[in-house]
Scaffold this active site. Structure first.
Site, PDB file in Angstrom:
ATOM      1  N   ARG A 100     -13.831   0.778   5.034  1.00  0.00           N
ATOM      2  CA  ARG A 100     -13.885   0.528   3.534  1.00  0.00           C
ATOM      3  C   ARG A 100     -14.972   1.189   3.123  1.00  0.00           C
ATOM      4  O   ARG A 100     -16.082   0.595   3.253  1.00  0.00           O
ATOM      5  CB  ARG A 100     -13.667  -1.149   3.436  1.00  0.00           C
ATOM      6  CG  ARG A 100     -13.747  -1.384   1.957  1.00  0.00           C
ATOM      7  CD  ARG A 100     -13.304  -2.752   1.644  1.00  0.00           C
ATOM      8  NE  ARG A 100     -12.224  -2.828   1.680  1.00  0.00           N
ATOM      9  CZ  ARG A 100     -11.515  -4.035   0.930  1.00  0.00           C
ATOM     10  NH1 ARG A 100     -11.882  -5.084   0.585  1.00  0.00           N
ATOM     11  NH2 ARG A 100     -10.150  -3.966   1.113  1.00  0.00           N
ATOM     12  N   HIS A 127      -5.929   2.816  -1.390  1.00  0.00           N
ATOM     13  CA  HIS A 127      -5.560   1.614  -0.631  1.00  0.00           C
ATOM     14  C   HIS A 127      -4.411   1.468   0.110  1.00  0.00           C
ATOM     15  O   HIS A 127      -3.472   0.546  -0.062  1.00  0.00           O
ATOM     16  CB  HIS A 127      -5.683   0.207  -1.335  1.00  0.00           C
ATOM     17  CG  HIS A 127      -6.238  -1.006  -0.866  1.00  0.00           C
ATOM     18  ND1 HIS A 127      -6.436  -1.095   0.730  1.00  0.00           N
ATOM     19  CD2 HIS A 127      -6.310  -2.136  -1.160  1.00  0.00           C
ATOM     20  CE1 HIS A 127      -6.625  -2.155   0.959  1.00  0.00           C
ATOM     21  NE2 HIS A 127      -6.563  -3.057  -0.078  1.00  0.00           N
ATOM     22  N   GLN A 130      -2.828  -1.787   1.982  1.00  0.00           N
ATOM     23  CA  GLN A 130      -2.296  -2.484   0.818  1.00  0.00           C
ATOM     24  C   GLN A 130      -0.751  -2.113   0.518  1.00  0.00           C
ATOM     25  O   GLN A 130       0.213  -2.848   0.344  1.00  0.00           O
ATOM     26  CB  GLN A 130      -2.958  -2.664  -0.211  1.00  0.00           C
ATOM     27  CG  GLN A 130      -2.794  -3.796  -1.423  1.00  0.00           C
ATOM     28  CD  GLN A 130      -2.696  -5.153  -0.847  1.00  0.00           C
ATOM     29  OE1 GLN A 130      -3.808  -5.508  -0.630  1.00  0.00           O
ATOM     30  NE2 GLN A 130      -1.577  -5.824  -1.041  1.00  0.00           N
ATOM     31  N   ASP A 218      -3.536  -5.712 -10.670  1.00  0.00           N
ATOM     32  CA  ASP A 218      -4.728  -5.897  -9.908  1.00  0.00           C
ATOM     33  C   ASP A 218      -6.032  -6.115 -10.916  1.00  0.00           C
ATOM     34  O   ASP A 218      -5.908  -6.179 -11.933  1.00  0.00           O
ATOM     35  CB  ASP A 218      -4.768  -4.167  -9.372  1.00  0.00           C
ATOM     36  CG  ASP A 218      -6.304  -3.972  -8.541  1.00  0.00           C
ATOM     37  OD1 ASP A 218      -6.828  -4.991  -8.101  1.00  0.00           O
ATOM     38  OD2 ASP A 218      -6.510  -2.884  -8.346  1.00  0.00           O
ATOM     39  N   CYS A 258      -2.538  -7.507  -5.336  1.00  0.00           N
ATOM     40  CA  CYS A 258      -3.207  -7.398  -4.055  1.00  0.00           C
ATOM     41  C   CYS A 258      -3.986  -8.459  -3.667  1.00  0.00           C
ATOM     42  O   CYS A 258      -4.464  -8.548  -2.476  1.00  0.00           O
ATOM     43  CB  CYS A 258      -3.716  -5.930  -4.078  1.00  0.00           C
ATOM     44  SG  CYS A 258      -4.922  -5.781  -5.509  1.00  0.00           S
ATOM     45  N   ARG A 286      -0.037  -8.146   5.357  1.00  0.00           N
ATOM     46  CA  ARG A 286      -1.191  -7.007   5.620  1.00  0.00           C
ATOM     47  C   ARG A 286      -1.388  -7.149   7.188  1.00  0.00           C
ATOM     48  O   ARG A 286      -1.546  -5.992   7.625  1.00  0.00           O
ATOM     49  CB  ARG A 286      -2.630  -7.742   4.914  1.00  0.00           C
ATOM     50  CG  ARG A 286      -2.661  -7.640   3.338  1.00  0.00           C
ATOM     51  CD  ARG A 286      -2.370  -6.177   2.725  1.00  0.00           C
ATOM     52  NE  ARG A 286      -3.328  -5.319   3.625  1.00  0.00           N
ATOM     53  CZ  ARG A 286      -4.725  -5.189   2.988  1.00  0.00           C
ATOM     54  NH1 ARG A 286      -4.962  -5.911   2.007  1.00  0.00           N
ATOM     55  NH2 ARG A 286      -5.479  -4.444   3.712  1.00  0.00           N
TER      56      ARG A 286
END
Ligand code: CP
Ligand code: NVA
Length: 301
Positions: A100, A127, A130, A218, A258, A286
């Site tokens: 990340r 992402h 996700q 988001d 998310c 996830r």
């Protein structure tokens, strides 16, 4: 070597196989293949994480492997040593390098010098893990996603971009409404359309959500943008997903996020905690989706 720096590093057939395996291996009587037995996966996080770190560690463990969580100050990308030297070092002990990062370029630089798959666990522009979980969640909810309409309300940033590509690869229609100045970049829209995706862009949330099967939110202020928070709260003031906006979508529509979420900012509490919300399936998926992704990258499972 196949990497997953963005979801369209994978083709539609591969995404389909990953989703099928994710569903298969989550069944109580199924076991995920032990493709990581005796192997390790490096997980470098330059930013905080609850879901991504934990789900990926559990995915690695349930594939028989050993996850190694690495804090940014330990490796010191481009401060203690170069990104390339860190990447090659980690890849010499492990079978997958996942990270990340603040800058997507850091992932590109690692991928350029290592011979193991590299997975993006969130960068400034993407992402993919996700998006994979989100499509899995919709597939579980609706049975199939072909022709369903997902409407993203808010920042045309990393999560939205990966969703646009994931929708294109799986036959979901994608629409987004963002304030002026925060739209999905044209390059992203073009790239999604080149994948065969149906992408619509709007300014007004009410124009976008008509006919939505899923409404997605988001945060207004992503990690690394904290100094813009006051401006963003103002710019996104009309972009809260509340019950009035949800009422403009299909009556059967679901709400997605998310997470982390901020009740009272990008989403009203009665929506995210209400009967249309499927956020907890998204969060749980996830693990299942990244597990199938890792297996695919290692073995073409
Ligand atoms: N959705 C997501 O990536 O959550 P974390 O930042 O907690 O990993
Ligand atoms: N857009 C958010 C997503 C967090 C999972 C961020 O980048 O902080």
């Amino acid at each position: 070597m196949t990497n997953c720096l963005e979801i369209d590093d994978l083709d539609a057939v591969t995404v389909e196989r990953i989703l099928s395996n994710a569903m298969k291996w989550k069944m109580p009587d199924a076991a995920a293949p032990q493709v990581l037995a005796g192997k390790g996966v490096a997980l470098v996080f330059e930013k905080p994480s609850a879901r991504t770190r934990t789900s990926t560690e559990m995915a690695v463990a349930t594939l028989g492997g050993h996850p190694i969580y690495i804090r940014p100050e330990e490796v010191g990308f481009d401060t203690r040593e170069t990104v390339e030297d860190v990447g090659r070092t980690l890849a010499s002990y492990t079978s997958v390098v996942a990270a990340r990062t603040f800058s997507h370029d850091t992932l590109v630089r690692i991928a350029a010098v290592v011979e193991v798959p590299v997975i993006n666990l969130l960068s400034d522009v993407a992402h993919p893990c996700q998006a994979l979980a989100d499509v899995l969640t919709l597939r579980e909810h609706y049975g199939s996603v072909e022709g369903r309409r997902l409407v993203f309300v808010g920042d045309g940033n990393n999560v939205a971009a990966s969703l646009a590509y994931a929708c294109a690869l799986t036959g979901l229609e994608f629409a987004i409404s963002s304030p002026v100045g925060y739209e999905l970049p044209e390059l992203v829209v073009d790239r999604a359309r080149n994948l065969g995706g149906s992408i619509e862009t709007y300014i007004e949330p009410s124009d976008a959500v008509e006919g939505a099967d899923a409404v997605y939110a988001d945060v207004f202020t992503s990690m690394g943008q904290e100094e813009q928070r006051a401006q963003r709260i103002e710019s996104f003031a009309r972009y809260q997903v509340d019950s009035a906006l949800m009422a403009m979508a299909k009556p059967s529509a679901v709400f997605m996020h998310c997470m982390p979420a901020h009740r009272g900012e990008e989403v009203a509490a009665d929506v995210i905690d209400g009967p249309q919300s499927i956020i907890w399936s998204q969060a749980a998926n996830r693990m299942d989706s990244v597990r199938a992704l890792i297996a695919e990258l290692l073995e073409g499972a």
